[in-house]
Design an enzyme around this catalytic site. Sequence first.
Site, PDB file in Angstrom:
ATOM      1  N   CYS A 292       0.852  -1.129  -0.023  1.00  0.00           N
ATOM      2  CA  CYS A 292       0.019   0.137   0.132  1.00  0.00           C
ATOM      3  C   CYS A 292       0.831   1.083  -0.086  1.00  0.00           C
ATOM      4  O   CYS A 292       0.803   2.165  -0.816  1.00  0.00           O
ATOM      5  CB  CYS A 292      -0.891  -0.052   1.054  1.00  0.00           C
ATOM      6  SG  CYS A 292      -1.302  -1.587   2.065  1.00  0.00           S
ATOM      7  N   ARG A 321       6.315 -11.630   5.511  1.00  0.00           N
ATOM      8  CA  ARG A 321       5.608 -11.468   6.702  1.00  0.00           C
ATOM      9  C   ARG A 321       6.207 -12.641   7.588  1.00  0.00           C
ATOM     10  O   ARG A 321       6.535 -13.686   7.292  1.00  0.00           O
ATOM     11  CB  ARG A 321       4.296 -11.626   6.488  1.00  0.00           C
ATOM     12  CG  ARG A 321       3.642 -10.550   5.993  1.00  0.00           C
ATOM     13  CD  ARG A 321       2.187 -10.826   6.001  1.00  0.00           C
ATOM     14  NE  ARG A 321       1.561  -9.516   5.046  1.00  0.00           N
ATOM     15  CZ  ARG A 321       0.306  -9.484   4.657  1.00  0.00           C
ATOM     16  NH1 ARG A 321      -0.554 -10.458   5.267  1.00  0.00           N
ATOM     17  NH2 ARG A 321      -0.160  -8.581   3.977  1.00  0.00           N
ATOM     18  N   GLN A 339       1.209 -10.961  -3.880  1.00  0.00           N
ATOM     19  CA  GLN A 339      -0.282 -10.524  -3.857  1.00  0.00           C
ATOM     20  C   GLN A 339      -0.465  -9.689  -5.345  1.00  0.00           C
ATOM     21  O   GLN A 339       0.367  -9.125  -5.860  1.00  0.00           O
ATOM     22  CB  GLN A 339      -0.400  -9.280  -2.886  1.00  0.00           C
ATOM     23  CG  GLN A 339      -0.392  -9.954  -1.240  1.00  0.00           C
ATOM     24  CD  GLN A 339      -0.434  -8.588  -0.235  1.00  0.00           C
ATOM     25  OE1 GLN A 339      -0.052  -7.720  -0.340  1.00  0.00           O
ATOM     26  NE2 GLN A 339      -1.268  -8.866   0.546  1.00  0.00           N
ATOM     27  N   ASP A 341      -2.180  -7.381  -5.972  1.00  0.00           N
ATOM     28  CA  ASP A 341      -2.679  -6.184  -5.133  1.00  0.00           C
ATOM     29  C   ASP A 341      -3.077  -4.953  -5.898  1.00  0.00           C
ATOM     30  O   ASP A 341      -2.503  -4.857  -6.815  1.00  0.00           O
ATOM     31  CB  ASP A 341      -1.332  -5.628  -4.197  1.00  0.00           C
ATOM     32  CG  ASP A 341      -1.875  -5.241  -2.682  1.00  0.00           C
ATOM     33  OD1 ASP A 341      -2.930  -5.091  -2.688  1.00  0.00           O
ATOM     34  OD2 ASP A 341      -1.149  -4.857  -2.083  1.00  0.00           O
ATOM     35  N   HIS A 343      -4.545  -0.921  -5.539  1.00  0.00           N
ATOM     36  CA  HIS A 343      -5.049   0.330  -4.660  1.00  0.00           C
ATOM     37  C   HIS A 343      -5.941   1.406  -5.619  1.00  0.00           C
ATOM     38  O   HIS A 343      -4.989   1.663  -6.476  1.00  0.00           O
ATOM     39  CB  HIS A 343      -4.066   0.894  -3.646  1.00  0.00           C
ATOM     40  CG  HIS A 343      -3.490  -0.024  -2.966  1.00  0.00           C
ATOM     41  ND1 HIS A 343      -2.366  -0.858  -3.112  1.00  0.00           N
ATOM     42  CD2 HIS A 343      -3.694  -0.253  -1.336  1.00  0.00           C
ATOM     43  CE1 HIS A 343      -2.283  -1.674  -1.979  1.00  0.00           C
ATOM     44  NE2 HIS A 343      -3.031  -1.374  -1.231  1.00  0.00           N
ATOM     45  N   LYS A 422     -14.889  -3.287   5.224  1.00  0.00           N
ATOM     46  CA  LYS A 422     -14.404  -4.238   4.218  1.00  0.00           C
ATOM     47  C   LYS A 422     -15.253  -5.170   3.800  1.00  0.00           C
ATOM     48  O   LYS A 422     -16.162  -5.560   4.432  1.00  0.00           O
ATOM     49  CB  LYS A 422     -13.059  -4.861   4.724  1.00  0.00           C
ATOM     50  CG  LYS A 422     -13.043  -5.644   5.855  1.00  0.00           C
ATOM     51  CD  LYS A 422     -11.772  -6.508   5.752  1.00  0.00           C
ATOM     52  CE  LYS A 422     -11.879  -7.217   7.387  1.00  0.00           C
ATOM     53  NZ  LYS A 422     -10.774  -8.331   7.572  1.00  0.00           N
ATOM     54  N   HIS A 468      -8.204  -0.575  -1.134  1.00  0.00           N
ATOM     55  CA  HIS A 468      -7.318  -1.551  -1.030  1.00  0.00           C
ATOM     56  C   HIS A 468      -8.088  -2.868  -1.676  1.00  0.00           C
ATOM     57  O   HIS A 468      -9.192  -3.296  -1.005  1.00  0.00           O
ATOM     58  CB  HIS A 468      -6.597  -2.230   0.146  1.00  0.00           C
ATOM     59  CG  HIS A 468      -6.018  -1.113   1.126  1.00  0.00           C
ATOM     60  ND1 HIS A 468      -4.874  -0.964   1.468  1.00  0.00           N
ATOM     61  CD2 HIS A 468      -6.722   0.031   1.574  1.00  0.00           C
ATOM     62  CE1 HIS A 468      -4.616  -0.178   2.202  1.00  0.00           C
ATOM     63  NE2 HIS A 468      -5.717   0.357   2.503  1.00  0.00           N
TER      64      HIS A 468
HETATM   65 ZN   LIG Z   1      -3.238  -1.990   0.633  1.00  0.00          ZN
END
Ligand SMILES: [Zn+2]
Length: 590
Positions: A292, A321, A339, A341, A343, A422, A468
């Site tokens: 992010c 992680r 990910q 991912d 945004h 979310k 996100h």
């Molecule tokens: Zn994020």
Amino acid sequence: MCECTLSAAEQQAVELDTLRHSTAHLMAAAIQELWPGTHFGVGPAVEDGFYYDVALPGRHKLSTDDLERIEATMRKIAKQNLPLARAEVSREEATAQFTEQPFKEELIAELPEGEVISTYTLGDFCDLCRGPHVNYTSKLKHFKLTKVAGAYWRADASREQLQRIYGTAWKTADELASYLNFLEEAEKRDHRKLGKELDLFSFNELVGPGLPLYHPKGARTLRLLQDWLRTELIARGYVEVITPHIYKSDMWKMSGHYDHYKDDMFFFQVEEGEDSEGNPKVTEYGVKPMNCPGHVMVYSANLHSYRDLPMRIFEFGTVYRNEMSGVVHGLMRARGFTQDDAHLLVRPDQVQGEVLGMLDLVDYVMSTFGFSYTAELSTRPEDSIGTDEMWELATSALRDALEAKGIAYEINEGDGAFYGPKIDIKLKDAIGRIWQCSTIQFDGNMPGLFGAEYRTADNTAETPYMLHRAILGSMERFFGILLEHYNGALPTWLVPTQAVVIPISEDQNEAARAVASELAAAGVRVEVDTANERMNAKIARAQSQRVPYMLVLGKREAESGEVSVRHRSEGDIGAMPVEAVAEKILSEHP
Ligand SMILES: [Zn+2]
Ligand SMILES: [Zn+2]
């Protein structure tokens, strides 16, 4: 909660939990009979069963035979139809009663003042417990011990290592049998086993836990999955970025990760530059656990007008992680993963439309693989930031989008993040397991932290909202789910090798190579099996590797310019020209 407010389903769940937890007591009683002097940790009901954590005298390590002995002893005790007798005791009595049980002593010492302390006695075994339980052991019939694993006392790696014995218990013999069948089926399709058999990935102690090495075939499938999704995202107006894997800790302090997520991150220090006195300066860096901040900084690097929004930024971003080594599990729970991912920086009036677009993408992805799915909507928690107006806008945008798409959802009241509500998507695989993959998270906090702005129509500066979202979640975990869902037989468009050309004898090797070249030129991923073996052995090998198409080439076929086609699940589907085979294989791409 008053029991009468429970629905029938909740009531059933409570009964099943009681049955399972009571079976844990029964197991502990059997263990005490077999190994007097055992120290007992805790023994709760869990999904599908129960466990008990134990430290056996002399650190005896439990074997499969031991599990059978424990189970036989449990059946013997259950048949005696003993009561599970409750007694309320004072703190002093409890302490005196459990002097031989250090873990229980620790639990007693932590009980809040004024709490009613109760014990339950089953035969010779007395346990500190709140209850409830079944009243007699004859009610405990349909159970089975399933496995032993290591566990730390209080999940703290600096404390004693215990053995956790898992079991399952059900109300009827049929339910137990079908659950054991399910376990067997799940074990057969375990992605770690398939990963070895299909030569997709491996782990190496030198690398460390939870860090997979992808072999050529595994890497190929992962890339195919990525290419497919990338094409789809670009068609949907997303733009791709690439951001660093490491950032200075100053940045993680700014994003809030340093305060709230530090224990899950990897940090390291480098000597960089000099301080004012000329001494070497040490700078700390953190490896990214999320993409992010990088994406918001990409946005903030330029000026934006309200007309530029929404901006849909995506990256196949690899994150790390610091998962405890005890919880890593193949690709399903790894320390390093990528990910899918994105945004989205949006104006308030765009939130709902963008959420709808994401749900549309979720639907496209899930239906491509035949997954059914449901959603959960998590709403404003007690500790939250942002105005009532923002929460109202965000929550109704998420809810209305779910309603508009006709997606079944449950509400998790107060379970949202402190910066926004979310949606979590849960998919169901071929053997009925539920997996959480996609998440759509509203964020009214982070863009402001990094000074993200846009110019409104009347030329004032506004902070955009952010969404996100990940659809597959972790690419590698999704790969693991797909492997188990399809039992290794991935769709033709995702398999590393789509076709194997199998010459019947050496005389056809040349022709087989020509067929493969023709297919490769058409875009098919193809191999030739020229091993000096019988045709049936080659077919069996291709079949075990889940290759969708086996193209058999004998003298007759070589002369006619055709191949005999065998499909991994349909068997022989007849002879056809090479061109037609290529067309058939390529048509299976979504
Ligand atoms: Zn994020
Ligand atoms: Zn109990």
